[in-house]
Design an enzyme around this catalytic site. Sequence first.
Site, PDB file in Angstrom:
ATOM      1  N   ASP A  67       0.830  -1.204   0.000  1.00 43.52           N
ATOM      2  CA  ASP A  67       0.000   0.000   0.000  1.00 43.52           C
ATOM      3  C   ASP A  67       0.866   1.257   0.000  1.00 43.52           C
ATOM      4  O   ASP A  67       2.087   1.170   0.171  1.00 43.52           O
ATOM      5  CB  ASP A  67      -0.965   0.002   1.205  1.00 43.52           C
ATOM      6  CG  ASP A  67      -0.318  -0.449   2.509  1.00 43.52           C
ATOM      7  OD1 ASP A  67       0.923  -0.501   2.570  1.00 43.52           O
ATOM      8  OD2 ASP A  67      -1.045  -0.748   3.468  1.00 43.52           O
ATOM      9  N   ASN A 135      -7.288  -2.448  14.581  1.00 45.86           N
ATOM     10  CA  ASN A 135      -8.704  -2.609  14.200  1.00 45.86           C
ATOM     11  C   ASN A 135      -8.915  -3.779  13.235  1.00 45.86           C
ATOM     12  O   ASN A 135      -9.990  -3.920  12.672  1.00 45.86           O
ATOM     13  CB  ASN A 135      -9.241  -1.309  13.577  1.00 45.86           C
ATOM     14  CG  ASN A 135      -8.537  -0.961  12.262  1.00 45.86           C
ATOM     15  OD1 ASN A 135      -7.630  -1.674  11.827  1.00 45.86           O
ATOM     16  ND2 ASN A 135      -8.956   0.119  11.622  1.00 45.86           N
ATOM     17  N   HIS A 137      -7.319  -4.307  10.385  1.00 45.32           N
ATOM     18  CA  HIS A 137      -7.094  -4.043   8.955  1.00 45.32           C
ATOM     19  C   HIS A 137      -5.866  -4.781   8.435  1.00 45.32           C
ATOM     20  O   HIS A 137      -4.950  -5.111   9.181  1.00 45.32           O
ATOM     21  CB  HIS A 137      -7.042  -2.536   8.647  1.00 45.32           C
ATOM     22  CG  HIS A 137      -5.786  -1.829   9.057  1.00 45.32           C
ATOM     23  ND1 HIS A 137      -5.754  -0.475   9.314  1.00 45.32           N
ATOM     24  CD2 HIS A 137      -4.505  -2.261   9.249  1.00 45.32           C
ATOM     25  CE1 HIS A 137      -4.521  -0.118   9.621  1.00 45.32           C
ATOM     26  NE2 HIS A 137      -3.741  -1.180   9.594  1.00 45.32           N
ATOM     27  N   GLU A 142      -9.646  -1.471   5.499  1.00 51.72           N
ATOM     28  CA  GLU A 142     -10.190  -1.130   6.814  1.00 51.72           C
ATOM     29  C   GLU A 142     -11.457  -1.956   7.099  1.00 51.72           C
ATOM     30  O   GLU A 142     -12.026  -2.554   6.176  1.00 51.72           O
ATOM     31  CB  GLU A 142     -10.550   0.368   6.841  1.00 51.72           C
ATOM     32  CG  GLU A 142      -9.363   1.299   6.612  1.00 51.72           C
ATOM     33  CD  GLU A 142      -8.463   1.451   7.846  1.00 51.72           C
ATOM     34  OE1 GLU A 142      -8.436   0.563   8.712  1.00 51.72           O
ATOM     35  OE2 GLU A 142      -7.775   2.488   7.914  1.00 51.72           O
TER      36      GLU A 142
HETATM   37  C1  F6R Z   1       1.571  -1.785   6.265  1.00 50.59           C
HETATM   38  C2  F6R Z   1       0.155  -1.917   6.382  1.00 50.59           C
HETATM   39  C3  F6R Z   1      -0.589  -2.031   7.659  1.00 50.59           C
HETATM   40  C4  F6R Z   1       0.246  -2.418   8.877  1.00 50.59           C
HETATM   41  C5  F6R Z   1      -0.595  -2.305  10.138  1.00 50.59           C
HETATM   42  C6  F6R Z   1       0.229  -2.523  11.381  1.00 50.59           C
HETATM   43  O1  F6R Z   1       1.974  -1.676   4.904  1.00 50.59           O
HETATM   44  O2  F6R Z   1      -0.429  -1.912   5.381  1.00 50.59           O
HETATM   45  O3  F6R Z   1      -1.646  -2.946   7.510  1.00 50.59           O
HETATM   46  O4  F6R Z   1       0.733  -3.711   8.749  1.00 50.59           O
HETATM   47  O5  F6R Z   1      -1.189  -1.046  10.206  1.00 50.59           O
HETATM   48  O6  F6R Z   1       1.097  -1.451  11.544  1.00 50.59           O
HETATM   49  P1  F6R Z   1       2.150  -1.427  12.738  1.00 50.59           P
HETATM   50  O7  F6R Z   1       3.112  -2.506  12.471  1.00 50.59           O
HETATM   51  O8  F6R Z   1       2.776  -0.062  12.656  1.00 50.59           O
HETATM   52  O9  F6R Z   1       1.378  -1.658  13.976  1.00 50.59           O
END
Ligand code: F6R
Length: 242
Positions: A67, A135, A137, A142
């Site tokens: 992403d 959450n 995702h 989301e």
């Molecule tokens: C990363 C992404 C997100 C993260 C998630 C966890 O490219 O797309 O799904 O894997 O938000 O983020 P952290 O590791 O910062 O808790």
Amino acid sequence: MRIILSESKEEAINTVASTLIEKVAEHPKIVIGLATGKTMEPVYKRWVEIAKDKNIDHSQCFFFMLDEYLGISADHPSSFKSYIKRHLLIPLNIEEDQIEFPPVDRPLKEAGTFYESRIKDKGGIDLQLLGIGQNGHIGFNEPGSLKNSRTRVVDLSDDTRVVNSAGFIGEMPVRAVSMGIETILEAKSLLMLVTGKSKADAVKFLLNHHDDSSCPATFLKTHSHFNLVLDPEAASKINLKI
Ligand code: F6R
């Protein structure tokens, strides 16, 4: 889904980094989908250490980013492009033509189909690295995302914007381009790392629910090669023994 419970955060990180290295060594032309976030930072650090130590060649690998934020330039210090350059590409001398980023500079209407066609041209993703949001995702899919979603422009939830704004330089974007759930499910294997107490509820929900769009990670449980690596804190609300 195969759950790998680690005895420490370090062990969990090492398991993921070692798996990536093994795959690259076995299949030099592997196509890997990369994730960003705090969870992945020590994974990339360990990946680089092992690769240098074992002299693992990455020159034939290809990478896709999961992403990218919209509304900031690619060279913004908090873009995922800058993140991955800093943590993986520069330390391992991976060339820019070995990686594709969600095309945030193309007309947004065609960004998804363009990215999907690039993934197809490379024969698909062999291994997709994943984290999970508090959450539930996956990428920026989301809560409310559909199982058959493809790469597209997405709105970031308020929760995600709050969590991700820690350490973000400047104003937090409101939208992103993210691979869809179905796109992720098409990867030949999925490797998810979850560490820390803040993810324990998401892990509990993931293990107890199926195909529930309020926690998009649950859609991944139907994948036949889904490895979930947990550290003790992330696993603290589930009843599993090592
Ligand atoms: C990363 C992404 C997100 C993260 C998630 C966890 O490219 O797309 O799904 O894997 O938000 O983020 P952290 O590791 O910062 O808790």
